[in-house]
Design a protein around this motif. Structure first.
Motif: not given
Length: 497
Positions: A386, A437, A440
């Motif tokens: 992340r 993700s 987006t």
């Protein structure tokens, strides 16, 4: 062999015979085929004279392979004007200059004269290494990574010497070492690790990182390690000059008593050399003589993963590793070193004990976790870390702010190149959800940037989706399953270790 003043066509004779000339077992098992290549090596001419084949560096390589304990007394003459010229054209034209302020274009203007002058200074010992210019770049965790930017001539000499030394050390380095080596990439290391976890008896994983490795390297030990193979004093003195050149920051010179600057051309090779003697050879012997079960190793620079069959082996290894590193001025990072239960049966065992699912570990930008396929088969799940994704999106946000008033096609072309590059690295099986993700998030950042072009303008989502479809590529899995590619790379000749 030959003295430092010898001609390049004289035969290479090692100074010492080995007890055994075979390749270390780990190198064989990791698939040595690609590791032996030197991407910058000059090939022999197609029409060859008897004296031209094999090439000079290939003869060095053959001598290194034949005699594992030979010390090379004459290497400096391989640093020729032609070698320096090749090193120059391998540099990035837009790279930041060092403390001398000389750019690629400026040096190119009088290239042949500059190269001859540099070569002459090298041969008469008048070459002096300049301090590295300190520069900081942001890390994924928000901290600053210090880089040392060498002067252009230092880059040339370092690249030329590294090419010569690679001919020797690529024959010495073990197969589980992947960082900054010719013919080896981060994905090769990831593939080897995945194949080991899937095929060997791995129940525990040591995720280790050496604290401040590049800044903690002992110059004394490093030179001693170099001298195990290199007896050419002029090569050794060059390395000592680079190590002691120091760092220039905000006009102030700082002496370098330890460490090697990150960003210097020679640093990756010197770092691999240091860990080859401190870690690789030691762990190779440890798993042969001390381990009771399977032990697998994958190292990329100072970041390494060790898998164990037995917990007792893992705990004993970690304790002895700390002692081993301490002898050479190194230590494990306390926050980045963990021993976790992991592997094909970890989830079942932990569930049987009423514990939560196995922890994940991070390696080369991916979070590795235990998963299952639809049929219940164990799957090694790899997903983008992340903090790596956040760092890339922050970098994109800053750049879009700078490009805010460019035409949309120019912005779109830039975003397209960034996203494709991101997919090229992160497009591995099991990682499609994080890729979606990321896409987006890119769309949202671009819309925010475009809306700020005007105080009155409003970009609807319908219009934004049209731009996204045109310029932002859809997620794609570009890499095969790691164990399949590992088999292809090793051509079925090596077991996973």
């Amino acid at each position: 062999m030959m003295n430092g003043e010898g001609k390049s066509d004289r035969p290479i004779v090692p100074t010492k015979s080995p007890n055994k000339a075979g390749r270390p077992a780990a190198e064989v098992m990791e698939g040595e085929g690609l590791a032996k290549g030197n991407t910058s090596q000059r090939n022999a001419p197609r029409t060859q004279r008897r004296t031209s084949a094999p090439s000079e560096l290939e003869r060095v390589r053959q001598a290194a392979r034949k005699d594992r304990k030979a010390r090379f007394t004459a290497l400096f003459h391989h640093v020729t004007v032609d070698c320096l010229r090749e090193a120059f054209f391998a540099l990035k034209k837009d790279a930041a200059p060092g403390v001398d302020g000389v750019t690629w274009e400026q040096y190119h203007a009088g290239l042949e004269d500059n190269l001859r002058d540099l070569h002459e200074r090298l041969n008469r010992g008048a070459y002096r290494a300049r301090p590295s210019r300190r520069q900081y770049i942001p890390k994924a965790d928000g901290r600053q990574r210090p880089l040392g930017i060498a002067s252009l001539e230092d880059k040339l000499v370092q690249r030329a010497v590294v090419e010569v030394l690679n001919a020797i050390y690529e024959e010495d380095f073990l197969g589980f070492s992947y960082g900054f080596r010719p013919g080896r990439s981060q994905h090769d290391a990831l593939d080897a690790l995945a194949a080991a976890i899937l095929r060997k008896k791995v129940n525990w994983v040591l995720d280790a990182d050496i604290r401040g490795f590049f800044d903690a390297i002992s110059h004394e030990w490093l030179v001693r390690f170099v001298e195990h193979r290199i007896a050419d004093r002029r090569i050794v003195r060059l390395i000592q000059k680079w190590l002691s050149a120091g760092v220039m920051e905000e006009g102030q010179w700082t002496e370098s008593r330890e460490g090697t600057p990150q960003g210097a051309t020679a640093s990756p090779l010197l770092a691999n050399l240091y860990l080859h003697y401190v870690f690789d050879l030691w762990v190779q012997q440890w798993r042969k003589k001390r381990a009771r079960g399977d032990v697998v190793v994958t190292r990329y620079a100072d970041d390494f993963i060790v898998g164990f069959q037995h917990r007792g082996d893992a705990e004993r290894f970690l304790e002895e590793l700390r002692e081993r590193l301490r002898k050479f001025s190194l230590e494990l990072h306390p926050d980045k070193t963990r021993l976790i239960e992991f592997g094909r049966y970890a989830a079942e065992r932990r569930q049987g004990r009423g514990e939560r699912k196995p922890e994940t570990f991070h390696f080369l930008g991916f979070a590795h976790s235990c998963g299952k396929s639809k049929t219940g088969r164990f799957v090694l799940v790899r997903r983008t870390m992340r903090k790596r994704m956040r760092a890339k999106l922050q970098e994109l946000k800053v750049e879009l702010r700078r490009r805010r008033h460019q035409p949309i096609p120019e912005q779109g072309a830039y975003i397209q190149s960034v996203v494709r590059g991101y997919y090229a690295y992160h497009g591995v099986p099991t990682n499609v959800v994080p890729l979606r993700s990321f896409r987006t998030a890119v769309e949202k950042l671009w819309r925010q940037s475009l809306q700020r072009r005007s105080q009155t303008g409003r970009l609807t989502w319908a219009r934004m989706h049209v731009l996204t479809q045109r310029w932002v590529p859809r997620p794609r899995i570009l890499h095969p399953w790691p164990d399949e590619r590992f088999d292809v790379r090793t051509q079925g000749k090596s077991r996973v270790r």
